[in-house]
Design a protein around this motif. Sequence first.
Motif, PDB file in Angstrom:
ATOM      1  N   GLU A   1       0.769  -1.236   0.000  1.00 26.80           N
ATOM      2  CA  GLU A   1       0.000   0.000   0.000  1.00 26.80           C
ATOM      3  C   GLU A   1       0.806   1.297   0.000  1.00 26.80           C
ATOM      4  OE1 GLU A   1      -3.431  -0.056   2.609  1.00 26.80           O
ATOM      5  OE2 GLU A   1      -3.225  -2.225   2.806  1.00 26.80           O
ATOM      6  N   VAL A   2       2.093   1.236   0.241  1.00 26.41           N
ATOM      7  CA  VAL A   2       2.918   2.452   0.254  1.00 26.41           C
ATOM      8  C   VAL A   2       3.905   2.358  -0.908  1.00 26.41           C
ATOM      9  CG1 VAL A   2       4.563   3.835   1.585  1.00 26.41           C
ATOM     10  CG2 VAL A   2       2.656   2.687   2.751  1.00 26.41           C
TER      11      VAL A   2
ATOM     12  N   ALA B   1      14.386   0.683   9.114  1.00 26.75           N
ATOM     13  CA  ALA B   1      13.546   1.621   9.866  1.00 26.75           C
ATOM     14  C   ALA B   1      13.286   1.115  11.284  1.00 26.75           C
ATOM     15  CB  ALA B   1      12.222   1.850   9.131  1.00 26.75           C
ATOM     16  N   ILE B   2      12.944  -0.150  11.416  1.00 25.20           N
ATOM     17  CA  ILE B   2      12.656  -0.725  12.735  1.00 25.20           C
ATOM     18  C   ILE B   2      13.895  -0.664  13.628  1.00 25.20           C
ATOM     19  CG2 ILE B   2      12.169  -2.898  13.952  1.00 25.20           C
ATOM     20  CD1 ILE B   2       9.652  -1.881  12.848  1.00 25.20           C
TER      21      ILE B   2
ATOM     22  N   VAL C   1       5.487   7.496   8.360  1.00 21.03           N
ATOM     23  CA  VAL C   1       4.289   8.038   7.709  1.00 21.03           C
ATOM     24  C   VAL C   1       3.362   6.897   7.290  1.00 21.03           C
ATOM     25  CG1 VAL C   1       3.460   9.269   5.647  1.00 21.03           C
ATOM     26  CG2 VAL C   1       5.383  10.181   6.969  1.00 21.03           C
ATOM     27  N   GLY C   2       3.940   5.826   6.739  1.00 21.05           N
ATOM     28  CA  GLY C   2       3.129   4.681   6.314  1.00 21.05           C
ATOM     29  C   GLY C   2       2.400   4.029   7.473  1.00 21.05           C
ATOM     30  N   ILE C   3       3.089   3.863   8.600  1.00 17.27           N
ATOM     31  CA  ILE C   3       2.471   3.248   9.774  1.00 17.27           C
ATOM     32  C   ILE C   3       1.306   4.098  10.267  1.00 17.27           C
ATOM     33  CG2 ILE C   3       2.844   2.719  12.225  1.00 17.27           C
ATOM     34  CD1 ILE C   3       3.953   0.602  10.346  1.00 17.27           C
TER      35      ILE C   3
ATOM     36  N   PHE D   1      -2.276   2.416   9.967  1.00 13.03           N
ATOM     37  CA  PHE D   1      -2.763   1.891  11.235  1.00 13.03           C
ATOM     38  C   PHE D   1      -3.291   2.965  12.173  1.00 13.03           C
ATOM     39  CE2 PHE D   1       0.567  -1.012   9.733  1.00 13.03           C
ATOM     40  CZ  PHE D   1      -0.177  -2.167   9.587  1.00 13.03           C
ATOM     41  N   GLY D   2      -2.896   4.199  11.954  1.00 13.20           N
ATOM     42  CA  GLY D   2      -3.345   5.291  12.810  1.00 13.20           C
ATOM     43  C   GLY D   2      -2.684   5.300  14.178  1.00 13.20           C
ATOM     44  N   ARG D   3      -1.866   4.307  14.447  1.00  9.50           N
ATOM     45  CA  ARG D   3      -1.148   4.193  15.724  1.00  9.50           C
ATOM     46  C   ARG D   3      -0.113   3.093  15.573  1.00  9.50           C
ATOM     47  NH1 ARG D   3      -5.954   2.128  15.730  1.00  9.50           N
ATOM     48  NH2 ARG D   3      -6.399   0.028  16.417  1.00  9.50           N
TER      49      ARG D   3
END
Length: 172
Positions: A96-97, A121-122, A154-156, A160-162
């Motif tokens: 999706e990104v 990133a993680i 930004v994708g997260i 997911f909104g959180r």
Amino acid sequence: MASSSNNFHYHYDPNNDNLNQYFQEQFSNQFQAVEEESPVKRKPRTYIDRKREEGHERLWNDYFSDNPTYNAHQFRRWFRMNKPLFLRIVNRLSEEVPFFKPKRDATFWNGLLPLQQCTAAIRLLAYGAGSDSVDEYIRLAECTARKCLEHFVVGIVDLFGRIPTPTNTRGS
């Protein structure tokens, strides 16, 4: 007490157009001279063949293969989440990104794979490390690691909104 021997007193008159014009011309001339004297010199970038494919293969063999080098407990300790959650996040971002979709570069080489991008990133988030800290293992440059981190966050938030949990990533 010290006293000034200079009795000169200047009164600024904002209506004095000649003085204003003179100072504006002087400022413009000086500014232009500085601009002409110091052209922007860019340091040439040095290409480093990081062997991205080898980085991906090592990452896969260490954590995600059928017989990984490191077990689930070590994965959780180093990634701060369990492997199934991590893989759901990677899959969702890569679907999706656009930044995380596998692609080829201008020379038709495969670009970084989503697994490498998300791992970088993680790790940056989990350890608060500098963006150059993932180069040796994951095989990506400092600026690329920074871009991965920005797009990951930004994708997260967008998806997911959180912060994702096993509960809110199910069915994705």
